[in-house]
Write an enzyme that holds these catalytic residues in place. Structure first.
Site, short mmCIF file in Angstrom:
data_model
loop_
_atom_site.label_atom_id
_atom_site.label_comp_id
_atom_site.label_asym_id
_atom_site.label_seq_id
_atom_site.Cartn_x
_atom_site.Cartn_y
_atom_site.Cartn_z
N HIS A 1 0.79 -1.24 0.00
CA HIS A 1 0.00 0.00 0.00
C HIS A 1 0.82 1.29 0.00
O HIS A 1 0.34 2.34 -0.43
CB HIS A 1 -1.04 0.00 1.13
N ASP B 1 -4.72 0.35 8.07
CA ASP B 1 -3.51 1.20 8.07
C ASP B 1 -3.60 2.23 9.20
O ASP B 1 -2.67 2.43 9.98
CB ASP B 1 -3.41 1.87 6.69
N GLU C 1 3.66 5.37 -3.26
CA GLU C 1 3.83 6.70 -2.62
C GLU C 1 5.27 6.96 -2.21
O GLU C 1 5.77 8.07 -2.34
CB GLU C 1 2.90 6.76 -1.40
N ASP C 2 5.95 5.92 -1.73
CA ASP C 2 7.28 6.13 -1.13
C ASP C 2 8.47 5.75 -2.03
O ASP C 2 9.61 6.01 -1.67
CB ASP C 2 7.39 5.31 0.18
N ASP D 1 -24.21 1.87 33.41
CA ASP D 1 -24.09 0.84 32.37
C ASP D 1 -22.66 0.77 31.85
O ASP D 1 -22.37 1.05 30.70
CB ASP D 1 -25.08 1.11 31.22
#
Length: 736
Positions: free
Chosen positions: A86, A152, A90-91, A272
């Site tokens: 994933h 993620d 991007e990296d 509760d």
């Protein structure tokens, strides 16, 4: 320097990878393990030199995300591969085309949906909102994008400890603003609760620790109570022809804190604190009967509260949640919530959307695919929505957390709408044309206006007219995303034609003044006239709301200002450029701001009134420089989520005695001299200046609201402790 034991790290990575394969093994088909290994090796290679803020190898993050996707959401092979890859696009140098070539056309679109957009964005929107929009639009194609994004986000929240404080605030604000509501709406209750708890941990750590400790302290007493409670009913449940399990589940820390805040009560008064869940393993055709049989057994032993019966078996929630909830009185005089459901229902409640697919073939009627109906509605809304990204995310978000109202068409078809929906929401839910021409409605044969709020069980017939046209007022009372988006679209068409005329007027005026009508100038005029977008500006000029002659005055007041007014920092840069500007501005205040913790000018936000000792952040506004907000400010999630690039670090330093405005609410039993005692402590004993005091007494109960000036949270806490000791006073709380 970091000492790295390469061999030890390799063992850790392999151990985590094998754990992932073990979780996935039950559903792997031929060739799946090979593909997963290929994705793992690709991710390993792509991230080989990368480390997380904690110092651990980056590859452990994608493995953890894939494990959450399998174990906690119940996703399959395609999702494992997508989770492992994933961050690759991007990296690293990998492109979506490379992913498609190596891993096929199913994985590539998921990775594309998870890859953030980069670049410069126009004024009035933000990079975060654009990325939210891109991700949400994938609901139209593949829900797995959002499910992997939730996995993620969950892992990022679990490992937030090592991030710097400003990043923690940004990530946790995005989480509470969008990801927790999304998890809720997709039926992932366990993930939603954990995200909310982690948000509280990083924004209100003392409160989080205090509630967590109290839950732990009461654990043994709670377990004993549960054993005593289920004792009498177990022998009857044993007679059922289906196996069953009973769980006692404590409320989440976040929901306990919410209840304490909403009802203004201490932890000890939250009765509760837990629910008892009875899960029956019955086949689909017997589910309803089995659940009501268990309900009958429980209510034979304990008296139910008739107002607290919730039947989500006959009409499941929009996210597919099915369960029977009742609240009964125990023999110890305590209300206890009992949740009754089947194994299938429990699976769907824990794993949400992914579990729906597992049980899809066993569904016998369309009512049980309610989650899919909701996703279809969302797709329609997303595909027709062309508002700016921030507005888009707000519209989408407004419907995520809402409860539902169940109503009927004249033919008896059941429709599910968000709670507080009106007759107009219902009209737009049927069809855009019906909504656009809606005059009013008949509800249960009675004539009602457009803004009539629907109630469960209402039967609605819409009345239309060709002469009817949508108006801005409609946006004030519709609540569904679909109705809002359609009304905005219809209004926009009208607005656009009028705005063209307004644009010509503005451009003509600027030409006369020999000013180039570039975006920067138009946005300054927009801000000057206090309009949200350039379109609003042109429309307001065309419709006469603003006099075009005022543009001349704008030139005199704004464009001729000297450069010396640099205190108005350019909000279109990133955080670093703000901080460079901030370093040039020196003042004598008590806040340290920016990466280098400089002393600069600021304003205190009126929405949350921070005082020294509060945890705070700085937000760079358009016209008012830096404003300081508390991290617990009601507006913080939105500011940090949508405009993270305009947020700067800020913390107090205690060099000077400066007074800050705070509000106190005091509740107690009325008696002669009470106000005198209170003011004596405030004014004489602790030398605190009061701005105002208002007191209301009714039936012997006293409630006072005091605005006063204090130096810090310590000063305020000391004052609260003193006031609590006054005879007759029951509660003292700070309020915003």
């Amino acid at each position: 320097m970091l000492n790295i034991d390469v061999e030890e790290e390799r063992k850790v990575i392999l151990r985590e990878y094998r754990k992932l394969l073990k979780k996935a093994k039950p559903f792997l088909k031929d060739g799946d393990a090979k593909l997963i290994k290929k994705a793992f090796m690709t991710s390993m290679e792509a991230h080989k030199d990368m480390r997380r803020k904690s110092g651990e190898p980056y590859i452990l993050h994608p493995i953890a995300v894939a494990t959450i996707a399998v174990e906690e959401i119940g996703l399959g092979t395609t999702s494992i591969i997508a989770a492992l890859l994933h961050d690759v696009v991007e990296d690293t140098d990998w492109e979506i085309e490379d992913i498609e070539k190596e891993f096929g056309p199913k994985v590539a679109p998921i990775i594309d949906g998870l890859t953030k957009i980069s670049g410069v964005f126009e004024y009035g929107t933000s990079q975060q909102a654009e990325n939210f929009r891109k991700m949400l639009l994938t609901l139209s194609k593949d829900v797995r994008v959002i499910l992997i994004k939730l996995a993620d986000r969950l892992h990022n929240m679990r490992t937030l400890e090592s991030m710097p404080r400003n990043k923690q605030l940004k990530i946790t604000s995005e989480t509470i603003y969008l990801y927790a509501p999304l998890a809720h709406r997709l039926g992932l209750y366990a993930i939603k609760s954990e995200l909310e708890d982690l948000h509280l941990k990083y924004t209100e750590n003392e409160i989080y620790r205090d509630i967590a400790n109290k839950i732990n302290e009461t654990r043994s007493a709670r377990q004993k109570f549960i054993r005593n409670f289920i004792g009498p009913i177990e022998s009857e449940l044993d007679k059922l022809k289906w196996p069953y399990t009973i769980k006692g589940r404590p409320k989440s820390i976040y929901s306990i804190w919410n209840k304490m805040k909403k009802q203004n009560i201490p932890f000890d008064e939250v009765y509760d604190l837990f629910a008892i869940r009875i899960i029956v393993d019955a086949p689909v055709e017997n589910e309803k009967a089995a659940c009501w049989e268990v309900y009958s057994i429980v209510t034979d032993f304990y008296k139910p509260n008739p107002d607290r019966l919730r039947d989500w078996i006959s009409t499941p929630k929009a996210n597919g949640y099915e369960s029977l909830h009742t609240t009964v009185m125990s023999d110890k005089g305590q209300w206890v919530e009992v949740q009754i459901r089947t194994k299938r229902m429990d699976d769907i409640a824990e794993k949400g959307y992914a579990a729906h697919w597992k049980y899809k073939d066993s569904y016998s009627n369309p009512e049980q695919t309610r989650l899919e109906q909701w996703i279809s509605r969302v797709r329609e809304m997303l595909e027709s929505n062309d508002t700016n990204a921030i507005e888009f995310v707000d519209d989408f978000r407004s419907n995520l957390f809402s409860d539902e109202v169940f109503v009927f068409t004249p033919k008896g078809d059941l429709k599910t709408l968000p709670n507080k929906s009106t007759a107009l929401d219902f009209a737009f839910d049927i069809h855009t044309e019906v909504g656009a021409k809606c005059l009013g409605a008949k509800v249960n044969q009675k004539l009602v206006p457009l803004n009539y709020e629907l109630k469960n069980g209402d039967q609605i017939e819409i009345l239309t007219s060709n002469k009817q046209k949508p108006s801005e007022d409609w946006l004030r009372f519709v609540v569904s995303s679909k109705a809002k988006a359609k009304i905005k679209d219809l209004l926009k068409e009208d607005k656009k034609s009028a705005a063209l005329e307004g644009k010509e007027i503005v451009f003509r005026k600027l030409k006369q003044m020999k000013i180039d009508p570039k975006d920067e100038v138009i946005n300054k005029i927009r801000a000057y006239f206090d309009e949200k977008t350039p379109l609003d500006l042109y429309y307001s000029i065309a419709t006469g709301k603003h006099d075009p002659k005022l543009i001349k005055r704008f030139q005199e007041e704004v464009l001729t200002e000297k450069e010396s007014s640099r205190k108005r920092i350019n909000t279109r840069g990133d955080a670093n450029s703000f901080e460079k500007e901030l370093k040039k501005v020196k003042g004598e205040d008590m806040l340290l701001i920016g990466e280098d913790m400089d002393v600069v000018d600021y304003k205190i936000a009126g929405c949350c009134h921070p005082i020294p000792g509060d945890e705070v952040f700085g937000f760079v506004t358009v016209n008012e420089g830096i404003k300081i907000h508390r991290t617990s400010c009601p507006n913080a999630p939105e500011l940090l989520s949508n405009h993270g690039n305009r947020v700067v670090k800020a913390r107090w330093t205690s060099q000077q005695e400066i007074a800050f405005l705070a509000g106190l609410q005091i509740i107690g039993t009325d008696r002669v001299g009470l106000i005198s005692d209170v003011t004596q402590i405030i004014s004489s004993e602790l030398k605190v200046n009061m701005q105002s005091i208002s007191v209301d007494t009714k039936d012997g109960i006293f409630e006072g609201k005091i605005h006063l000036f204090v130096q810090s949270t310590k000063h305020l806490d000391k004052l609260i402790d003193k006031l609590k000791a006054v005879r007759g006073i029951v509660k003292v709380n700070r309020y915003d």
